[in-house]
Design a protein around this motif. Structure first.
Motif, mmCIF file in Angstrom:
data_model
loop_
_atom_site.group_PDB
_atom_site.id
_atom_site.type_symbol
_atom_site.label_atom_id
_atom_site.label_comp_id
_atom_site.label_asym_id
_atom_site.label_seq_id
_atom_site.Cartn_x
_atom_site.Cartn_y
_atom_site.Cartn_z
ATOM 1 N N ARG A 218 0.806 -1.220 0.000
ATOM 2 C CA ARG A 218 0.000 0.000 0.000
ATOM 3 C C ARG A 218 0.843 1.277 0.000
ATOM 4 N NH1 ARG A 218 -5.118 -1.632 2.110
ATOM 5 N NH2 ARG A 218 -5.668 -3.416 0.809
ATOM 6 N N ARG A 219 1.876 1.307 0.795
ATOM 7 C CA ARG A 219 2.655 2.543 0.873
ATOM 8 C C ARG A 219 3.473 2.751 -0.395
ATOM 9 N NH1 ARG A 219 4.431 2.500 7.322
ATOM 10 N NH2 ARG A 219 2.285 2.795 8.083
ATOM 11 N N ALA A 220 3.939 1.669 -0.999
ATOM 12 C CA ALA A 220 4.673 1.793 -2.264
ATOM 13 C C ALA A 220 3.767 2.337 -3.364
ATOM 14 C CB ALA A 220 5.250 0.444 -2.675
ATOM 15 N N ILE A 221 2.512 1.896 -3.386
ATOM 16 C CA ILE A 221 1.558 2.402 -4.377
ATOM 17 C C ILE A 221 1.344 3.895 -4.192
ATOM 18 C CG2 ILE A 221 -0.921 2.445 -4.883
ATOM 19 C CD1 ILE A 221 0.324 0.274 -6.412
ATOM 20 N N ARG A 222 1.206 4.327 -2.943
ATOM 21 C CA ARG A 222 0.994 5.755 -2.696
ATOM 22 C C ARG A 222 2.223 6.572 -3.090
ATOM 23 N NH1 ARG A 222 -3.312 7.058 1.440
ATOM 24 N NH2 ARG A 222 -4.590 5.175 1.596
ATOM 25 N N LEU A 223 3.407 6.068 -2.817
ATOM 26 C CA LEU A 223 4.616 6.782 -3.216
ATOM 27 C C LEU A 223 4.752 6.821 -4.735
ATOM 28 C CD1 LEU A 223 7.237 5.436 -0.629
ATOM 29 C CD2 LEU A 223 6.120 7.681 -0.641
ATOM 30 N N ALA A 224 4.430 5.713 -5.396
ATOM 31 C CA ALA A 224 4.521 5.669 -6.860
ATOM 32 C C ALA A 224 3.561 6.662 -7.499
ATOM 33 C CB ALA A 224 4.229 4.249 -7.357
ATOM 34 N N LYS A 225 2.348 6.770 -6.937
ATOM 35 C CA LYS A 225 1.398 7.730 -7.502
ATOM 36 C C LYS A 225 1.899 9.159 -7.294
ATOM 37 C CE LYS A 225 -3.267 9.333 -7.857
ATOM 38 N NZ LYS A 225 -4.710 9.091 -7.703
ATOM 39 N N ARG A 226 2.505 9.414 -6.157
ATOM 40 C CA ARG A 226 3.053 10.739 -5.908
ATOM 41 C C ARG A 226 4.113 11.085 -6.954
ATOM 42 N NH1 ARG A 226 5.411 11.592 0.009
ATOM 43 N NH2 ARG A 226 3.438 10.501 0.464
ATOM 44 N N LEU A 227 4.947 10.111 -7.306
ATOM 45 C CA LEU A 227 5.982 10.351 -8.309
ATOM 46 C C LEU A 227 5.383 10.594 -9.689
ATOM 47 C CD1 LEU A 227 8.792 7.781 -7.407
ATOM 48 C CD2 LEU A 227 8.819 10.268 -7.114
ATOM 49 N N LEU A 240 14.712 13.494 -10.090
ATOM 50 C CA LEU A 240 15.548 12.350 -9.724
ATOM 51 C C LEU A 240 15.985 12.428 -8.266
ATOM 52 C CD1 LEU A 240 17.707 11.962 -12.946
ATOM 53 C CD2 LEU A 240 15.901 10.427 -12.137
ATOM 54 N N ASP A 241 16.304 13.612 -7.792
ATOM 55 C CA ASP A 241 16.628 13.773 -6.373
ATOM 56 C C ASP A 241 15.459 13.332 -5.501
ATOM 57 O OD1 ASP A 241 19.188 14.682 -6.716
ATOM 58 O OD2 ASP A 241 18.684 16.808 -6.539
ATOM 59 N N HIS A 242 14.258 13.730 -5.907
ATOM 60 C CA HIS A 242 13.072 13.363 -5.126
ATOM 61 C C HIS A 242 12.836 11.858 -5.186
ATOM 62 C CE1 HIS A 242 9.501 14.459 -2.906
ATOM 63 N NE2 HIS A 242 8.787 13.667 -3.689
ATOM 64 N N CYS A 243 13.030 11.263 -6.364
ATOM 65 C CA CYS A 243 12.905 9.800 -6.491
ATOM 66 C C CYS A 243 13.841 9.087 -5.523
ATOM 67 C CB CYS A 243 13.228 9.356 -7.919
ATOM 68 S SG CYS A 243 12.027 9.810 -9.165
ATOM 69 N N GLN A 247 12.693 6.607 -2.606
ATOM 70 C CA GLN A 247 13.189 5.235 -2.680
ATOM 71 C C GLN A 247 13.905 4.839 -1.393
ATOM 72 O OE1 GLN A 247 12.299 2.837 -4.349
ATOM 73 N NE2 GLN A 247 13.731 2.222 -5.943
ATOM 74 N N ALA A 248 14.617 5.783 -0.793
ATOM 75 C CA ALA A 248 15.282 5.490 0.481
ATOM 76 C C ALA A 248 14.248 5.145 1.555
ATOM 77 C CB ALA A 248 16.139 6.679 0.919
ATOM 78 N N LEU A 249 13.135 5.887 1.565
ATOM 79 C CA LEU A 249 12.056 5.563 2.496
ATOM 80 C C LEU A 249 11.529 4.154 2.239
ATOM 81 C CD1 LEU A 249 9.927 8.856 2.532
ATOM 82 C CD2 LEU A 249 11.400 8.002 4.360
ATOM 83 N N HIS A 251 13.024 1.587 0.789
ATOM 84 C CA HIS A 251 14.006 0.548 1.114
ATOM 85 C C HIS A 251 14.007 0.200 2.606
ATOM 86 C CE1 HIS A 251 16.273 -0.622 -2.423
ATOM 87 N NE2 HIS A 251 16.315 0.639 -2.832
ATOM 88 N N HIS A 252 13.650 1.165 3.437
ATOM 89 C CA HIS A 252 13.660 0.934 4.880
ATOM 90 C C HIS A 252 12.267 0.614 5.428
ATOM 91 C CE1 HIS A 252 17.837 1.868 6.061
ATOM 92 N NE2 HIS A 252 17.839 2.542 4.920
ATOM 93 N N GLY A 253 11.333 0.306 4.536
ATOM 94 C CA GLY A 253 9.985 -0.017 4.974
ATOM 95 C C GLY A 253 9.786 -1.508 5.165
ATOM 96 N N THR A 254 8.871 -1.855 6.040
ATOM 97 C CA THR A 254 8.574 -3.274 6.281
ATOM 98 C C THR A 254 7.937 -3.923 5.058
ATOM 99 O OG1 THR A 254 6.446 -2.623 7.260
ATOM 100 C CG2 THR A 254 8.313 -2.923 8.763
ATOM 101 N N GLU A 255 7.219 -3.154 4.247
ATOM 102 C CA GLU A 255 6.633 -3.711 3.028
ATOM 103 C C GLU A 255 7.715 -4.240 2.096
ATOM 104 O OE1 GLU A 255 2.529 -1.148 2.300
ATOM 105 O OE2 GLU A 255 4.357 -0.607 1.220
ATOM 106 N N HIS A 256 8.779 -3.482 1.946
ATOM 107 C CA HIS A 256 9.878 -3.887 1.071
ATOM 108 C C HIS A 256 10.527 -5.168 1.586
ATOM 109 C CE1 HIS A 256 13.500 -3.795 -1.338
ATOM 110 N NE2 HIS A 256 14.251 -3.634 -0.264
ATOM 111 N N ASP A 257 10.794 -5.218 2.878
ATOM 112 C CA ASP A 257 11.425 -6.406 3.456
ATOM 113 C C ASP A 257 10.564 -7.650 3.233
ATOM 114 O OD1 ASP A 257 13.463 -4.792 4.335
ATOM 115 O OD2 ASP A 257 12.684 -4.594 6.378
#
Length: 271
Positions: A218-227, A240-243, A247-249, A251-257
């Motif tokens: 869910r959080r990745a979808i929200r970040l992707a839509k923001r981008l 690209l700086d914002h991306c 992306q750093a956020l 990478h450190h999320g439980t969803e990613h793990d």
């Protein structure tokens, strides 16, 4: 993000939430789901704001319950200079800014995927509402028109901003200057609709598509839509700086793990 809360109360719509998919169906078939002169604008704004704050929501579908998706502005109110169309020019301007333009901003700022399931006519502001969504599925009975000039008006809800981003500047200009009715097959051909469906299958297809989106982290979808939104208005170097920051956020999320662990498990099981 705030915790889950009760579904917002709707006046002229039905709202449901099932397995992460919110479905908002407009229920003013008596006026072909006109946005003005009804409570539909307020319903849409409230639901979009709720969806942003409730992490249970992974996707939102907008759909007209009845003959039309939305007929846009109420022509009878225009003729009688009543409702938001009444008063001196400054009053009308403020009515747009504090009314239908709030809907434009709310839909555009919705942080989850928004699908328009266009079941019938989407005319004027009704078409613009569909263009505010990320994806549009059309019934074979659907018809659309950017019809403001035929009434001596312009798209006061931001349609001249949204439509070119959907169909390109040349096609948007032709549709805006002619105000003509576009049939479903042509709407598909010019990219206004992603897919066409038989009328009885439209809502089911929208639910399947939305469920697929809601099933993603869910959080990745929200970040992707923001981008996706920011990419339309930022220069590439700043973008690209914002991306990188988002992306750093991620990478450190439980969803990613969890997603990486599942992917590795799947690879291992096939080895």
């Amino acid at each position: 993000m705030s915790p889950a809360r009760d579904l917002p109360q709707c006046t002229d719509s039905d709202l449901s939430l099932t397995d992460g998919v919110a479905l908002l169906r407009f229920c003013r078939d008596d006026v072909r789901n006109a946005l003005t002169g009804t409570a539909l604008i307020g319903d849409i704004v409230n639901v979009c704001n709720w969806a942003n704050e409730d992490e249970r929501v992974g996707a939102l579908i907008l759909n007209g319950n009845g003959r039309a998706f939305s007929a846009g502005g109420n022509i009878k109110d225009m003729a009688s200079k009543s409702g938001m169309f009444g008063g001196e020019p400054m009053a009308v301007q403020d009515a747009y800014r504090r009314g239908i333009q709030k809907m434009s901003l709310a839909v555009y700022r919705t942080e989850i995927p928004v699908i328009a399931a266009v079941n019938g006519a989407a005319i004027g502001a009704g078409l613009d509402l569909a263009c505010m969504c990320d994806i549009r599925l059309g019934s074979r009975r659907a018809k659309v028109a950017e019809s403001f000039v035929t009434l001596g008006l312009v798209p006061g809800d931001g349609g001249a901003w949204f439509l070119p981003r959907v169909v390109g500047t040349q096609r948007a200009a032709e549709m805006t200057f002619s105000g003509r009715l576009v049939e479903a097959d042509e709407a598909l051909e010019i990219g206004l609709f992603l897919e066409l469906c038989e009328p009885d299958a439209l809502l089911d297809r929208a639910l399947v598509l939305a469920a697929g989106f809601a099933g993603q982290p869910r959080r990745a979808i929200r970040l992707a839509k923001r981008l996706l939104a920011m990419g339309q208005r930022m220069p590439l170097d700043d973008f690209l700086d914002h991306c990188a920051g988002l992306q750093a956020l991620a990478h450190h999320g439980t969803e990613h793990d969890a997603a990486v662990a599942a992917a590795i498990s799947k690879i291992t099981s096939k080895a």
